[in-house]
Design a protein around this motif. Structure first.
Motif, PDB file in Angstrom:
ATOM      1  N   GLY A 263       0.831  -1.203   0.000  1.00 18.69           N
ATOM      2  CA  GLY A 263       0.000   0.000   0.000  1.00 18.69           C
ATOM      3  C   GLY A 263       0.863   1.249   0.000  1.00 18.69           C
ATOM      4  O   GLY A 263       1.870   1.331   0.721  1.00 18.69           O
ATOM      5  N   ARG A 264       0.473   2.218  -0.820  1.00 17.53           N
ATOM      6  CA  ARG A 264       1.300   3.415  -1.003  1.00 17.53           C
ATOM      7  C   ARG A 264       1.568   4.165   0.292  1.00 17.53           C
ATOM      8  O   ARG A 264       2.709   4.541   0.590  1.00 17.53           O
ATOM      9  N   SER A 265       0.521   4.392   1.099  1.00 11.12           N
ATOM     10  CA  SER A 265       0.706   5.173   2.322  1.00 11.12           C
ATOM     11  C   SER A 265       1.565   4.424   3.334  1.00 11.12           C
ATOM     12  O   SER A 265       2.386   5.032   4.032  1.00 11.12           O
ATOM     13  N   MET A 266       1.410   3.093   3.395  1.00  9.01           N
ATOM     14  CA  MET A 266       2.217   2.305   4.323  1.00  9.01           C
ATOM     15  C   MET A 266       3.684   2.333   3.909  1.00  9.01           C
ATOM     16  O   MET A 266       4.580   2.562   4.753  1.00  9.01           O
ATOM     17  N   VAL A 267       3.952   2.128   2.639  1.00  5.78           N
ATOM     18  CA  VAL A 267       5.335   2.165   2.144  1.00  5.78           C
ATOM     19  C   VAL A 267       5.956   3.540   2.397  1.00  5.78           C
ATOM     20  O   VAL A 267       7.079   3.655   2.890  1.00  5.78           O
ATOM     21  N   ARG A 268       5.202   4.595   2.096  1.00  7.48           N
ATOM     22  CA  ARG A 268       5.710   5.961   2.252  1.00  7.48           C
ATOM     23  C   ARG A 268       6.006   6.288   3.711  1.00  7.48           C
ATOM     24  O   ARG A 268       7.099   6.762   4.056  1.00  7.48           O
ATOM     25  N   ASN A 269       5.063   6.013   4.602  1.00 11.59           N
ATOM     26  CA  ASN A 269       5.237   6.389   6.002  1.00 11.59           C
ATOM     27  C   ASN A 269       6.327   5.580   6.693  1.00 11.59           C
ATOM     28  O   ASN A 269       7.089   6.114   7.503  1.00 11.59           O
ATOM     29  N   MET A 270       6.405   4.294   6.376  1.00 10.08           N
ATOM     30  CA  MET A 270       7.444   3.491   7.014  1.00 10.08           C
ATOM     31  C   MET A 270       8.835   3.870   6.505  1.00 10.08           C
ATOM     32  O   MET A 270       9.817   3.789   7.248  1.00 10.08           O
ATOM     33  N   ALA A 271       8.909   4.304   5.255  1.00  6.72           N
ATOM     34  CA  ALA A 271      10.193   4.788   4.738  1.00  6.72           C
ATOM     35  C   ALA A 271      10.621   6.050   5.483  1.00  6.72           C
ATOM     36  O   ALA A 271      11.799   6.201   5.859  1.00  6.72           O
ATOM     37  N   VAL A 272       9.668   6.939   5.734  1.00  2.59           N
ATOM     38  CA  VAL A 272       9.962   8.169   6.479  1.00  2.59           C
ATOM     39  C   VAL A 272      10.397   7.827   7.907  1.00  2.59           C
ATOM     40  O   VAL A 272      11.408   8.345   8.410  1.00  2.59           O
ATOM     41  N   ALA A 273       9.639   6.959   8.570  1.00  2.00           N
ATOM     42  CA  ALA A 273       9.948   6.608   9.957  1.00  2.00           C
ATOM     43  C   ALA A 273      11.304   5.920  10.075  1.00  2.00           C
ATOM     44  O   ALA A 273      12.055   6.140  11.033  1.00  2.00           O
ATOM     45  N   THR A 274      11.641   5.088   9.091  1.00  2.00           N
ATOM     46  CA  THR A 274      12.932   4.395   9.101  1.00  2.00           C
ATOM     47  C   THR A 274      14.072   5.374   8.864  1.00  2.00           C
ATOM     48  O   THR A 274      15.098   5.345   9.569  1.00  2.00           O
ATOM     49  N   GLU A 275      13.885   6.240   7.892  1.00  2.00           N
ATOM     50  CA  GLU A 275      14.945   7.217   7.563  1.00  2.00           C
ATOM     51  C   GLU A 275      15.264   8.114   8.756  1.00  2.00           C
ATOM     52  O   GLU A 275      16.423   8.467   8.996  1.00  2.00           O
ATOM     53  N   LEU A 276      14.235   8.488   9.533  1.00  2.00           N
ATOM     54  CA  LEU A 276      14.440   9.389  10.667  1.00  2.00           C
ATOM     55  C   LEU A 276      14.817   8.651  11.941  1.00  2.00           C
ATOM     56  O   LEU A 276      15.063   9.280  12.976  1.00  2.00           O
ATOM     57  N   GLY A 277      14.836   7.315  11.900  1.00  3.71           N
ATOM     58  CA  GLY A 277      15.264   6.548  13.059  1.00  3.71           C
ATOM     59  C   GLY A 277      14.175   6.210  14.053  1.00  3.71           C
ATOM     60  O   GLY A 277      14.469   5.661  15.126  1.00  3.71           O
ATOM     61  N   TYR A 278      12.922   6.509  13.731  1.00  4.97           N
ATOM     62  CA  TYR A 278      11.823   6.174  14.643  1.00  4.97           C
ATOM     63  C   TYR A 278      11.440   4.702  14.531  1.00  4.97           C
ATOM     64  O   TYR A 278      10.854   4.139  15.453  1.00  4.97           O
ATOM     65  N   LEU A 279      11.751   4.092  13.404  1.00  2.00           N
ATOM     66  CA  LEU A 279      11.482   2.672  13.182  1.00  2.00           C
ATOM     67  C   LEU A 279      12.824   1.958  13.067  1.00  2.00           C
ATOM     68  O   LEU A 279      13.637   2.302  12.197  1.00  2.00           O
ATOM     69  N   LYS A 280      13.076   1.002  13.946  1.00  3.01           N
ATOM     70  CA  LYS A 280      14.348   0.278  13.955  1.00  3.01           C
ATOM     71  C   LYS A 280      14.176  -1.013  13.156  1.00  3.01           C
ATOM     72  O   LYS A 280      13.451  -1.920  13.582  1.00  3.01           O
ATOM     73  N   VAL A 281      14.830  -1.098  12.013  1.00  2.00           N
ATOM     74  CA  VAL A 281      14.653  -2.234  11.107  1.00  2.00           C
ATOM     75  C   VAL A 281      15.958  -3.016  11.003  1.00  2.00           C
ATOM     76  O   VAL A 281      16.957  -2.491  10.499  1.00  2.00           O
ATOM     77  N   PRO A 282      15.982  -4.265  11.469  1.00  2.00           N
ATOM     78  CA  PRO A 282      17.196  -5.083  11.306  1.00  2.00           C
ATOM     79  C   PRO A 282      17.568  -5.236   9.836  1.00  2.00           C
ATOM     80  O   PRO A 282      16.696  -5.276   8.959  1.00  2.00           O
ATOM     81  N   ASP A 283      18.834  -5.315   9.570  1.00  2.00           N
ATOM     82  CA  ASP A 283      19.319  -5.441   8.190  1.00  2.00           C
ATOM     83  C   ASP A 283      18.700  -6.661   7.513  1.00  2.00           C
ATOM     84  O   ASP A 283      18.681  -7.772   8.068  1.00  2.00           O
ATOM     85  N   GLY A 284      18.200  -6.455   6.317  1.00  4.43           N
ATOM     86  CA  GLY A 284      17.675  -7.543   5.512  1.00  4.43           C
ATOM     87  C   GLY A 284      16.275  -7.998   5.863  1.00  4.43           C
ATOM     88  O   GLY A 284      15.738  -8.904   5.216  1.00  4.43           O
TER      89      GLY A 284
END
Length: 558
Positions: A263-284
């Motif tokens: 979903g467009r909004s989910m992809v967009r928002n999670m990309a923003v949250a990850t880039e700013l460090g609010y979402l911690k995503v393990p590599d891979g």
């Protein structure tokens, strides 16, 4: 609930005016306008999602028509947090004046900026954080940390010569938040010592006893879903619920699954949250959706939108079988969001559709997989006792929530006369230390339908409902204008109205009778003849079939 419909009087020079243009009596489209010394400050500008009786509507905006001719007086739009019901209307407001400064926290402004790209608007933004002070016109603003279901949420203290206002925004008092950022009760107490003249308080959970459960308490139920599901896990959540998505990512990683956002909004928002460090995503861990076909089902987690049953959202389309992702036997669908009032039927329709396809559906009703982002009654009472405000204005909630919140404030010692219960459009003036409803401005629903803003009216929605429920009949009549008689039998074209070749034959005499009456009155106007035909066919349909279809008449001169 205040009942006044009188326009407000001129604002006294030393008074502060508060007007809610959305968010009172409903869950969504929060927008509050503060007026002081000829300037306006807007707090939040969100959207409301449509209900089933509003077909074709994308979102509903606050009605700011009462300040449209004063947008030049707006000194700022302050955003309390990044949920759609608080920021979703900002692009439409900025269309009318793009240079209004938008004030908010880092994540809130980043989520807004991503939305504004689609609207081709480059905003003027001012980033703030808890502890920051900011002056805009006659408004001295202070920002305080509050805990909510999205990071970086803020409460706002507004100092003016009329008094000190504290607006909680959406908040709760989670003592063990996932990000370690708790509601600043010390700051609330400090402001209470200074003297809060008007306290605007989130009412969403005011009728829920006790305290809202901590986000951390959901971990065991979410972990169990990932541990016991034999095939794919499909999670549906709000696209801005960063905390919940973090818990899903942690569980997926612990159980050896990959995650794809859908979903467009989910992809967009999670990309923003990850880039700013609010979402911690393990590599891979997070991969593109196209790679999921190469993985075994037990290695797959999909995170999508649609937890409110929105017709075009990914989960609704999966439930209906018209999405590229086909739900299959053995999949588990986890609905990790609250049930917004008014969406119940749509949500249960989606749940039933998923179950019919063989999925196991886990939701708030059968497992501990969601907690609210709003303070329950016990937390609100604590806040009232800490702040000890002179006046309280319950905000953000339906009528029952506002009333329950008011009663809590009264029980803690705030005088009943100082707890106005307002509705959208009501004007509350803070003057000489007292807040009271002084009038009402006219407020309507502003519907967004595709690219159209405000073009859909209640009348056109009623017609849409009729089209969907009663059908439509087009009547093509060739009329001799000299005699007002039918030159040939009329043609009937019907949709959503059961018929066969003989269904409409009994309606023809009614049309002939209407045309004969028009002849006696000397009616020759095409539009008037069409109205007469439409009326007679509607009467016939109701008498004969107990249906009220939309009738579209077309008169052609013989």
């Amino acid at each position: 609930m205040a009942r006044t419909s009188t326009p407000p009087p001129p604002l006294a020079p030393d008074a502060l005016r508060v007007t809610a243009l959305g968010g009172l009596g409903e869950i969504g489209r929060n927008m509050t306008v503060f007026e002081h010394e000829g300037k306006l400050l807007i707090v939040d500008c969100g959207v409301l999602f449509p209900e089933e009786h509003q077909p074709g509507v994308d979102v509903i905006l606050p009605d700011w028509s009462c300040i449209r001719d004063r947008l030049s007086d707006v000194v700022a739009v302050v955003l309390t947090h990044g949920h759609e019901d608080h920021i979703g209307g900002v692009p439409y407001l900025l269309r009318e004046r793009p240079d209004i400064p938008v004030v908010g926290s880092r994540l809130t402004l980043a989520l807004l900026a991503a939305k504004l790209v689609e609207h081709r608007i480059k905003p003027v933004t001012v980033e703030v954080a808890e502890g920051r002070r900011l002056v805009r016109g006659p408004f001295d603003l202070e920002f305080l940390a509050v805990n909510h279901s999205i990071p970086d949420s803020l409460a706002i203290a507004i100092r003016t010569s009329a008094g000190l206002v504290l607006h909680t925004g959406d908040f709760k008092m989670d003592q063990f938040p996932l990000d370690g950022r708790i509601t600043d009760l010390r700051g609330f107490a400090r402001l209470g010592e200074e003297g809060v003249d008007l306290f605007l308080v989130d009412s969403t959970n005011a009728d829920v006893p006790g305290f809202t459960t901590s986000e951390r308490d959901l971990a065991p139920a979410i972990d169990e879903v990932f541990r016991t599901t034999p095939r794919r896990v499909i999670v549906s959540s709000f696209a801005s619920h960063v905390h919940r998505i973090q818990q899903v990512l942690d569980a997926a990683h612990a159980h050896g699954r990959k995650v794809a956002f859908v979903g467009r909004s989910m992809v967009r928002n999670m990309a923003v949250a990850t880039e700013l460090g609010y979402l911690k995503v393990p590599d891979g861990l997070v991969v593109d959706i196209k790679r999921m076909d190469r993985l075994k089902p037990q290695q797959v987690t999909l995170v999508c939108t649609g937890s409110q049953g929105e017709p075009m959202a990914a989960l609704s389309r999966m439930a209906g079988g018209d999405h590229s992702i086909q739900v299959e036997e053995g999949d588990t669908v986890l609905l990790a969001s609250s049930l917004i009032p008014g969406n119940e039927n749509a949500i249960y329709r989606v749940i039933n559709g998923l179950i019919d396809r063989g999925a196991n559906v886990v939701h708030k009703g059968n497992a501990k997989v969601h907690v609210s982002g709003h303070a329950s009654a016990g937390e609100l009472v604590y806040c009232y006792n800490i702040v000890q405000p002179a006046n309280v204005l319950p905000v953000h909630g339906e009528a029952r929530h506002l009333r329950a919140n008011a009663e809590l404030a009264i029980k803690t010692g705030v005088h009943r006369d100082r707890v106005p219960i307002a509705a959208n459009g009501h004007v509350v003036d803070l003057h000489e230390g007292r807040a009271q409803v002084t009038g009402k401005v006219e407020i309507h629903n502003v519907y967004v339908d595709g690219q159209t803003v405000g073009g859909v009216t209640e009348a056109s929605l009623a017609e849409r409902r009729t089209l969907g429920e009663e059908g439509v009949i087009t009547v093509v009549a060739i009329v001799d204008l000299d005699t007002r008689r039918l030159a040939d039998p009329p043609d009937f074209i019907a949709h959503g109205f059961e018929h066969d070749a003989s269904t409409f034959a009994p309606a023809v005499p009614a049309i002939e009778k209407a045309l004969a009456g028009a002849n006696e009155r000397g009616v020759t106007d095409f539009e008037e003849l069409e109205r007469l035909i439409a009326r007679e066919v509607q009467y016939w349909a109701h008498r004969t079939h107990r249906r009220r279809p939309v009738v579209i008449p077309v008169v052609i001169e013989a």
